[in-house]
Design an enzyme around this catalytic site. Structure first.
Site, PDB file in Angstrom:
ATOM      1  N   LYS A  24       1.190   4.602   7.044  1.00 57.33           N
ATOM      2  CA  LYS A  24       0.628   5.445   5.980  1.00 57.33           C
ATOM      3  C   LYS A  24       1.276   6.825   6.045  1.00 57.33           C
ATOM      4  O   LYS A  24       2.068   7.131   6.928  1.00 57.33           O
ATOM      5  CB  LYS A  24      -0.892   5.601   6.135  1.00 57.33           C
ATOM      6  N   SER A  81       0.809  -1.228   0.000  1.00 51.77           N
ATOM      7  CA  SER A  81       0.000   0.000   0.000  1.00 51.77           C
ATOM      8  C   SER A  81       0.840   1.275   0.000  1.00 51.77           C
ATOM      9  O   SER A  81       0.316   2.341  -0.305  1.00 51.77           O
ATOM     10  CB  SER A  81      -0.943   0.016   1.206  1.00 51.77           C
TER      11      SER A  81
END
Length: 350
Positions: free
Chosen positions: A132, A69
């Protein structure tokens, strides 16, 4: 009768002697590592364990990237020592109680575009610890528009090194390779999918492919397969099955609302919360689905990739500062020097 009893007693004594000898040998081996079993030595080991827990829980720790991701910035691979390993500054946002989200003191928050490690807001998340990039800050109104981040009505451009990396989207898609990976996971379980009509011709095709692949992947750890392995296993898969699979996942994947909808509850970041997104936007399960992340869920800021050595990176420029060089070179040299000094001291006493 007495002779039999004496023989049994001898055998019992021999067995006890061997057991005692084995225990003494085992104890010697353990003491070679731990030192003598004394209360003073126990206190020393408890101090070492407490120091390790404090450092890992409150100062600095390392984490493995579990998925793709954050590509291309970070490479994810769950296989042993394959994916990137990042170093995380846990002191920056304030010390926490180890193994909890309870923060003892709050000393600050992340800046926009920082990479942070945090505990998932969903207690049932596949990966409880995630990484993230910070995109939205507390109190801001955020919107994803044509690949760009709009904050309070104005486009916010990423730093120059990231301009060609970051392009955010308001939809998640499965590329051809990811479709094949998902098919293998389904084939391993080989169970009917909810909401699909088993009598439909395309569904029958999908189930036939799952059945055919089941024997090949039943005993395989799928997370350890590389891209070439996936392609080889799915070399002759019917395209109809993959097409149906893509449509199925578009129905069951989490709805994307945060940073996408104009409704205030999905566009205005609450106080003490952050909007976090993956760099690989089209293939990232992130804040667009699970929403705002509270400050107490933040573990710390990722400041470097230390492994693999060929992909080592410094995200914050710490390696160019005096304190960064001290951590990287001074402390290891100090430990080596201390060991050398103690060795000379022991030798002089002999």
């Amino acid at each position: 009768m007495r002779m039999a009893e004496q023989e049994d007693a001898c055998k019992s004594g021999a067995n006890t002697s061997r057991a005692s000898s084995l225990l003494r040998c085992l104890k010697s081996l353990v003491e070679a590592v731990t030192g003598p079993w004394t209360w003073r030595n126990l206190g020393g080991w408890l101090g070492i364990i407490a120091a390790i827990l404090f450092i890992k829980g409150c100062v600095v720790d390392q984490y493995t990237i579990p998925s793709g991701s954050m590509e291309p910035t970070l490479t994810g691979d769950p296989r042993f020592f394959r994916g990137d390993r990042v170093l995380v500054n846990k002191w920056l946002f304030g010390p926490r109680i180890p193994f909890t989200t309870a923060r003892l003191w709050k000393w600050g928050g992340p800046r926009r575009w920082d990479i942070v490690v945090f505990r998932a807001v969903d207690p049932n998340a596949e990966h409880p610890i995630l990484i993230k990039r910070v995109v939205g800050l507390p109190g801001e109104q955020v919107r994803i528009n044509e690949g760009k981040i709009v904050i309070n009505g104005e486009v916010v451009a990423p730093p120059e090194p990231l301009e060609d990396v970051l392009a955010y989207t308001d939809e998640v898609t499965l590329d051809a390779l990811e479709q094949k990976k998902q098919l293998l996971f389904l084939a391993k379980k080989n169970q009917p999918l909810p909401s699909l009509n088993p009598q439909h011709p395309q569904v029958k095709t999908l189930y036939a492919e799952m059945q055919r692949l089941h024997d090949a992947v039943r005993d395989v750890t799928l997370d350890e397969l590389n891209d070439e392995d996936v392609e080889a296993l799915c070399n002759d898969v019917n395209p109809v099955a993959l097409q149906l699979l893509d449509g199925f996942f578009s129905l069951v994947r989490p709805q994307m609302r945060y940073g996408v909808s104009d409704a205030p509850e999905f566009s205005v970041i609450p106080e003490d919360h952050y909007f976090l997104l993956g760099d690989n936007s089209a293939h990232s399960l992130d804040g667009r689905m699970y929403g705002w992340v509270p400050h107490n869920h933040l573990y710390g800021r990722a400041f470097a990739v230390w492994w693999p050595w060929s992909r080592r990176q410094d995200f914050t420029g710490f390696s160019q500062t005096w304190w960064g060089r001290t951590l990287l070179y001074g402390l290891p040299l100090s430990f080596v020097g201390l060991e050398f000094f103690l060795a000379l001291r022991r030798k002089s006493r002999v």
